[in-house]
Design an enzyme around this catalytic site. Sequence first.
Site, PDB file in Angstrom:
ATOM      1  CB  SER A 178      -0.935  -0.065   1.212  1.00 59.36           C
ATOM      2  OG  SER A 178      -1.929   0.908   1.120  1.00 59.36           O
ATOM      3  CG  ASP A 347      -6.645  -3.581  -3.374  1.00 63.32           C
ATOM      4  OD1 ASP A 347      -7.177  -2.645  -2.754  1.00 63.32           O
ATOM      5  OD2 ASP A 347      -5.495  -3.989  -3.152  1.00 63.32           O
ATOM      6  CG  HIS A 380      -5.477  -2.579   0.318  1.00 54.57           C
ATOM      7  ND1 HIS A 380      -4.909  -2.214  -0.888  1.00 54.57           N
ATOM      8  CD2 HIS A 380      -4.836  -1.841   1.251  1.00 54.57           C
ATOM      9  CE1 HIS A 380      -3.992  -1.290  -0.680  1.00 54.57           C
ATOM     10  NE2 HIS A 380      -3.927  -1.041   0.620  1.00 54.57           N
TER      11      HIS A 380
END
Length: 405
Positions: A178, A347, A380
């Site tokens: 991320s 995601d 994610h």
Amino acid sequence: MALQAFSVLVTMIMAIAHRAYGSGRGSTGLVSGFIDPPIVGICSTSVIIHGYKCQEIDVKTQDGFILNMQRIPEGRAGGGDTKRQPVLIQHGVLVDGMTWLLNPPEQNLPLILADKGFDVWIANARGTRYSCRHTSLQPYEPGFWNWSWDELVVFDLPAVFDYVYSQTGQKAHYVGHSLGTLTALASFSEGLLVDKLKSAVLLSPIAYLGHMNSALDVAAAKAFVEITTLFGMAEFNPKGEPVANFLRALCGYPGVDCYDLLTSISGKNCCLNASTVDLFLKNEPQSTSTKNMVHLAQTVRDGVLAKYNYGNPDFNMMHYGEAKPPIYNLSNIPHDLPLFISYGGQDALSDVRDVELLLDSLKFHDVDKLTIQYIKDYAHADFIMGVTAKDIVYNQVVSFFNHQH
Ligand SMILES: *[C@@H]1O[C@H](CO)[C@@H](O)[C@H](O)[C@H]1NC(C)=O
Ligand SMILES: *[C@@H]1O[C@H](CO)[C@@H](O)[C@H](O)[C@H]1NC(C)=O
Ligand SMILES: *[C@@H]1O[C@H](CO)[C@@H](O)[C@H](O)[C@H]1NC(C)=O
């Protein structure tokens, strides 16, 4: 588009904070602003209990922050006296290094890497609970929170890379998730770190954010405006009163589901373990600076990867000598840097269309230096906490590292 995308960031915090409230834990459990090094840290709670060696380390940045790291020098079977390849692992925004360690040892990335023969280093970004220290500033002072992810690029990553290099004498492999991918890509594009780097693995990469999707667009449209006026130059502590009140108000918006935690944050994760999610909620979220959140929102809004925008041409001129903030040009990433990019079809933060933009900016990368993995069912959080991540992702990461010479 911009506000819609920004909503995901706000939603992420909102969902977690609200859930923590709803379940009656969280809001009092965490005090930000440690002055002394942690006594009970990530090593003792999450590594040593599983039978691994682990060392707590403090590293100072050039702008005075004291960053906490964990070093796991060897696997459960020992053997750390042989020379091992260092791997530096960097978490994303609003969490800390502990998120990597929440799954059982056979399933989490740092301990798998240690068992596979790597010398593992876990970084914790400034502002998170064990890295909430500075040589002269206190967390209650606005100057303490006067930074965005530009400073993570300029100060945090170089500090931890330099430290690993000074201790091991070797270039490190990197794993980011991320925001840990965004700061890495920005660094590489500026030519930073690359002389101390062997290869990089980017999980759930974010660079372009224009296509983030989430159910909570309407609520967030207001949030963007309120966020700066409410918090100013301050700590963005998702567990603190001001943010919690703000988030609770947002949760009252029609159609906003604050209970379906990780789905509204991060997309429909396929493969999370309920005990791991509970642990996650006990330990996260962590603070960051409001300026960092605003910078991320700018990244979303403007669809380009640029330095922090001071909001008017004069201020930008003062800071950069240009009316607009300079961009990070990802085409400048050295074409022979070995990269492994893994992204998921579900995601909500690292949207497939945005990853395609990222891949497009890497189109001149040496073909044999770029490995791309697409996982249809992953969102994610699956990349850090998925029960199948070992088989699907981490084994590929290990074999990618083993192929770099
Ligand atoms: C879920 O986590 C718990 C606690 O760490 C562990 O005992 C269990 O085996 C995990 N379940 C799966 C399916 O991995
Ligand atoms: C924040 O840092 C900038 C320089 O980057 C400086 O101009 C400004 O005065 C600082 N603000 C605070 C509150 O420390
Ligand atoms: C980025 O760099 C590439 C090659 O160095 C150049 O062709 C391109 O125009 C640059 N992009 C921007 C937006 O400046």
